[in-house]
Design a protein around this motif. Structure first.
Motif, mmCIF file in Angstrom:
data_model
loop_
_atom_site.group_PDB
_atom_site.id
_atom_site.type_symbol
_atom_site.label_atom_id
_atom_site.label_comp_id
_atom_site.label_asym_id
_atom_site.label_seq_id
_atom_site.Cartn_x
_atom_site.Cartn_y
_atom_site.Cartn_z
ATOM 1 N N THR A 81 0.866 -1.180 0.000
ATOM 2 C CA THR A 81 0.000 0.000 0.000
ATOM 3 C C THR A 81 0.904 1.231 0.000
ATOM 4 N N ARG A 82 0.337 2.343 -0.370
ATOM 5 C CA ARG A 82 1.067 3.602 -0.223
ATOM 6 C C ARG A 82 0.662 4.189 1.115
ATOM 7 N N GLY A 83 1.647 4.435 1.978
ATOM 8 C CA GLY A 83 1.372 4.963 3.297
ATOM 9 C C GLY A 83 1.137 6.467 3.281
ATOM 10 N N LEU A 132 6.090 3.436 -0.136
ATOM 11 C CA LEU A 132 5.418 2.184 -0.471
ATOM 12 C C LEU A 132 5.693 1.208 0.659
ATOM 13 N N HIS A 133 4.638 0.709 1.270
ATOM 14 C CA HIS A 133 4.755 -0.245 2.366
ATOM 15 C C HIS A 133 4.502 -1.636 1.791
ATOM 16 N N LEU A 150 18.601 2.303 -1.986
ATOM 17 C CA LEU A 150 17.341 3.004 -2.243
ATOM 18 C C LEU A 150 16.908 3.939 -1.117
ATOM 19 N N GLY A 151 17.583 3.871 0.023
ATOM 20 C CA GLY A 151 17.126 4.662 1.168
ATOM 21 C C GLY A 151 15.888 4.057 1.810
ATOM 22 N N ALA A 152 15.677 2.741 1.586
ATOM 23 C CA ALA A 152 14.513 2.053 2.148
ATOM 24 C C ALA A 152 14.760 1.671 3.601
ATOM 25 N N THR A 153 13.689 1.423 4.322
ATOM 26 C CA THR A 153 13.795 0.851 5.666
ATOM 27 C C THR A 153 13.154 -0.533 5.611
ATOM 28 N N MET A 210 9.092 -3.838 4.047
ATOM 29 C CA MET A 210 9.987 -2.905 3.377
ATOM 30 C C MET A 210 9.207 -1.623 3.102
ATOM 31 N N HIS A 211 9.831 -0.493 3.402
ATOM 32 C CA HIS A 211 9.243 0.809 3.098
ATOM 33 C C HIS A 211 10.158 1.491 2.084
ATOM 34 N N LEU A 212 9.643 1.624 0.854
ATOM 35 C CA LEU A 212 10.433 2.213 -0.224
ATOM 36 C C LEU A 212 10.046 3.676 -0.406
ATOM 37 N N PRO A 213 11.019 4.586 -0.482
ATOM 38 C CA PRO A 213 10.697 6.001 -0.664
ATOM 39 C C PRO A 213 10.082 6.272 -2.039
ATOM 40 N N ALA A 214 9.327 7.362 -2.120
ATOM 41 C CA ALA A 214 8.550 7.698 -3.317
ATOM 42 C C ALA A 214 9.337 7.698 -4.627
ATOM 43 N N PRO A 215 10.582 8.128 -4.700
ATOM 44 C CA PRO A 215 11.261 8.112 -6.009
ATOM 45 C C PRO A 215 11.434 6.716 -6.609
ATOM 46 N N CYS A 216 11.273 5.669 -5.806
ATOM 47 C CA CYS A 216 11.497 4.301 -6.276
ATOM 48 C C CYS A 216 10.302 3.720 -7.017
ATOM 49 N N PHE A 217 9.140 4.332 -6.907
ATOM 50 C CA PHE A 217 7.931 3.729 -7.459
ATOM 51 C C PHE A 217 6.928 4.803 -7.853
#
Length: 196
Positions: free
Chosen positions: A117-119, A124-125, A158-161, A175-182
């Motif tokens: 989902t988008r948090g 992106l969660h 990617l700067g993900a957590t 995994m939480h991906l920052p907005a520029p990744c998707f």
């Protein structure tokens, strides 16, 4: 993203695990194939993206474990962008490989749920949740290439957590991906914005 650096890291870490030559080749080939699968997209230039559901399904099919009775995949239409494609594909490959060898897809009663989902934070969660597994004592101490890559590689590249949680019936990887990744499909993003 430097593909040569990724391949060098895969080679070094696969070699460090002390496998036999046959095991080494199988592990290396699987990992290399996971990133090579998307090179055609990457070679077409910037602004390219790949459907996240396609990445997940491809890895499960490649692992010969896409059983609709045991695997559920859900999330809004989401596209992984540019240099993030190979990184995310390799992370999903590692999760699928571990599920087949040690987790939910290695046991007849195991189940796998993958969703995203988008948090509200714009990230992106992504959640990879395995259940119905008889956990081996000390499993959380095992830290092979896959876990190392998901925990540290995604953060660095990617700067993900990311976080792994070991539960009585299986593992949860978030995994939480920052907005520029998707990017979320425009019509879904508009609905999300309207709901906020």
């Amino acid at each position: 993203m430097n593909l040569i650096a990724i391949v060098r890291s895969i080679l070094r870490r696969t070699q460090d695990n002390g496998h036999s030559i046959d095991e080494f080749l199988a592990h290396f080939e699987g990992r290399f194939t996971a990133i090579a699968r998307y090179q055609g997209v990457m070679s077409q230039g910037r602004g390219r993206s790949v459907d996240l559901e396609e990445i997940v399904r491809d890895e499960l099919v490649t692992s010969q474990c896409l059983d609709t009775g045991r695997c559920a995949i859900a999330g809004p239409p989401c596209y992984i962008c540019d240099d993030s494609i190979e990184v995310v594909a390799l992370a999903v490959h590692e999760l699928a490989t571990n599920a087949v060898k040690y987790g939910a897809l290695s046991q007849s009663r195991g189940i796998l749920q993958v969703g995203w989902t988008r948090g509200k934070d714009g990230a992106l969660h992504f959640a990879w949740s395995e259940g119905g597994v008889s956990m081996v004592a000390g499993a959380q101490q095992v830290r092979g290439f896959g876990r190392h890559y998901v925990e540290e590689g995604l953060a660095y590249q990617l700067g993900a957590t990311t976080a792994f949680t070991y539960r009585p019936g299986g593992i949860l990887c978030e995994m939480h991906l920052p907005a520029p990744c998707f990017r979320i499909a425009p019509w879904v993003a508009e609905q999300d914005d309207a709901a906020d």
